[in-house]
Design an enzyme around this catalytic site. Structure first.
Site, PDB file in Angstrom:
ATOM      1  N   GLN A 250       0.813  -1.219   0.000  1.00 55.53           N
ATOM      2  CA  GLN A 250       0.000   0.000   0.000  1.00 55.53           C
ATOM      3  C   GLN A 250       0.845   1.268   0.000  1.00 55.53           C
ATOM      4  OE1 GLN A 250      -1.835  -1.439   3.776  1.00 55.53           O
ATOM      5  NE2 GLN A 250      -1.629   0.656   4.492  1.00 55.53           N
TER       6      GLN A 250
ATOM      7  N   ASN B 227      -1.818  -9.813   3.729  1.00 58.58           N
ATOM      8  CA  ASN B 227      -1.705  -8.393   4.051  1.00 58.58           C
ATOM      9  C   ASN B 227      -1.344  -7.593   2.801  1.00 58.58           C
ATOM     10  OD1 ASN B 227      -1.762  -6.119   5.596  1.00 58.58           O
ATOM     11  ND2 ASN B 227      -0.131  -6.732   6.997  1.00 58.58           N
TER      12      ASN B 227
ATOM     13  N   HIS C 150      -6.984  -2.366  11.164  1.00 55.97           N
ATOM     14  CA  HIS C 150      -6.460  -2.590   9.841  1.00 55.97           C
ATOM     15  C   HIS C 150      -7.442  -3.535   9.158  1.00 55.97           C
ATOM     16  CE1 HIS C 150      -3.228  -3.139   6.973  1.00 55.97           C
ATOM     17  NE2 HIS C 150      -3.227  -4.441   7.129  1.00 55.97           N
TER      18      HIS C 150
ATOM     19  N   CYS D  81      -5.457  -0.017   3.069  1.00 57.32           N
ATOM     20  CA  CYS D  81      -5.635  -1.455   3.317  1.00 57.32           C
ATOM     21  C   CYS D  81      -7.050  -1.914   3.005  1.00 57.32           C
ATOM     22  CB  CYS D  81      -5.291  -1.769   4.772  1.00 57.32           C
ATOM     23  SG  CYS D  81      -6.377  -0.953   5.958  1.00 57.32           S
TER      24      CYS D  81
END
Ligand SMILES: *[C@@H]1O[C@H](CO)[C@@H](O)[C@H](O)[C@H]1NC(C)=O
Ligand SMILES: *[C@@H]1O[C@H](CO)[C@@H](O)[C@H](O)[C@H]1NC(C)=O
Ligand SMILES: *[C@@H]1O[C@H](CO)[C@@H](O)[C@H](O)[C@H]1NC(C)=O
Length: 365
Positions: free
Chosen positions: A159, A327, A300, A165
């Site tokens: 990112q 992630n 997150h 995210c």
């Protein structure tokens, strides 16, 4: 500097307890661009300088030279801390990843504070709730891992210094659902959602549910080839060409319910919220089954792509159950961009609240 040091000290105390647990070697392929830290690396100022130069070439090649000297101090403290944590065969591994010269505050701003609590109205809760499959609750697979099914997941994203995210997780969930239904690969634009979603805050954070709502309202989303990722908030534009895919609605999985979440992720990847990301443990994680701490309130969003159980050598020990999370912090973080995080803790909504706000997109009917 003082501020950056504080978490280092508290973390050493927290992790000593973790390192005492049984040691289980992990099967993972080392990634070329990971910098491991040895005793020789941290022995002297000179060796530390050498380590920094190697790291710098990988991660900050185009950085500002004045900034570089200032950040060497942060990097040194980080290298010492990481080295100490990995001593004695600690079960959870840490390394010098992309964050190694950032202060905790810098990390927190873009990475740990990327998503406020998900919201769901009473109506959404009632109407759009996950309907368990025929395998629920007793015939669920023992292991699910969408990484092993070609075409379902695209590459691990980074990112950058942008709290996107939620958009990246939403994009990846849509890519998966599109592939599973149509057997067609697409790269969904997360930048379009960063720039255009109402009620979200662009690079300052947002919710995947609102990204899905945007796609429903607009009758589709463009590809990242049509609307590329720039990693900062820019003006919402309408790219040429039709959207590459659409969704009809999004669905919530029951909160605090491990088996229903297992059932849902067995059908397709799921967007999850993770609490407690503003910790040096989370920031430095590079392998093993993460077991916390998750005691900060910052959140997150990421993509849940499976679950499993790490067997134990002891016949009386059931092993460690885990989730697999994808992630958006590049491949230098975690297990090539993924995290295994302990499963269980149902009454608390799962470790780091992972079972509290799961949701996924669904195709138009
Ligand atoms: C992140 O944690 C650090 C260290 O505990 C703290 O100083 C900082 O305020 C936190 N940032 C956010 C956004 O919570
Ligand atoms: C998606 O992006 C990857 C990486 O940039 C690229 O290799 C692939 O061809 C793209 N897929 C499509 C369907 O455009
Ligand atoms: C955002 O990123 C693009 C591409 O790197 C750059 O051209 C643009 O100036 C940036 N905008 C801001 C506001 O930083």
């Amino acid at each position: 500097m003082a501020r950056g040091m504080l978490p280092v000290i508290t973390m050493v105390v927290a992790l000593t307890a973790m390192a005492l647990a049984a040691i289980t070697p992990m099967a993972s392929t080392p990634v070329e661009d990971i910098i491991y830290v040895s005793s020789e690396n941290v022995a002297s100022e000179e060796s530390m300088r050498g380590l920094y130069e190697r790291w710098y070439m990988l991660y900050r090649r185009d950085g500002d030279p004045i900034d570089k000297e200032k950040r060497f101090a942060i990097f040194k403290a980080e290298a010492h801390a990481v080295h100490k944590l990995n001593e004695g065969g600690a079960r959870v591994k840490h390394n010098l990843n992309w964050f190694a010269d950032m202060t905790q505050d810098e990390y927190a701003e873009s990475f740990a504070n990327c998503s406020p609590l998900e919201v769901r109205s009473r109506n959404e809760r009632k109407l759009n709730l996950h309907q368990p499959s025929e395998y629920y609750p007793d015939k669920l697979p023992l292991t699910v891992d969408w990484r092993t099914v070609d075409g379902v997941l695209t590459s691990v994203k980074h990112q950058g210094n942008c709290g996107s995210c939620w958009a990246i997780a939403a994009a990846q969930a849509m890519e998966s659902v599109h592939f599973l239904k149509n057997k067609k690969r697409v790269n969904v634009s997360s930048q379009e959602m960063v720039d255009c979603t109402n009620g979200n805050n662009g690079c300052k954070g947002g919710r995947a549910s609102r990204a899905f709502q945007y796609v429903i309202n607009k009758h589709g989303i463009h590809s990242s080839e049509q609307y590329p990722y720039v990693g900062n908030g820019s003006h919402c534009t309408t790219p040429a060409g039709p959207p590459v895919m659409s969704i009809g609605r999004f669905i919530f999985v029951h909160r605090h319910n491990e088996k229903k979440l297992m059932d849902a992720v067995a059908l397709a990847p799921i967007v999850v919220s993770i609490r407690g990301t503003n910790s040096s443990e989370f920031m430095r994680y590079s392998g093993g089954i993460f077991r916390g701490p998750c005691d900060t309130e910052k959140r997150h969003q990421a993509l849940l792509v499976g679950y499993g159980t790490m067997p134990s050598d002891d016949a009386n020990d059931p092993g460690v159950k885990y989730w697999v999370v994808k992630n958006s912090w590049g491949v230098s973080w975690g297990e090539r961009g993924y995290m295994r995080i302990e499963r269980g803790h149902e009454a608390d909504g799962g470790l780091c609240g992972i079972m509290r706000y799961p949701l996924y997109p669904a195709h138009p009917k």
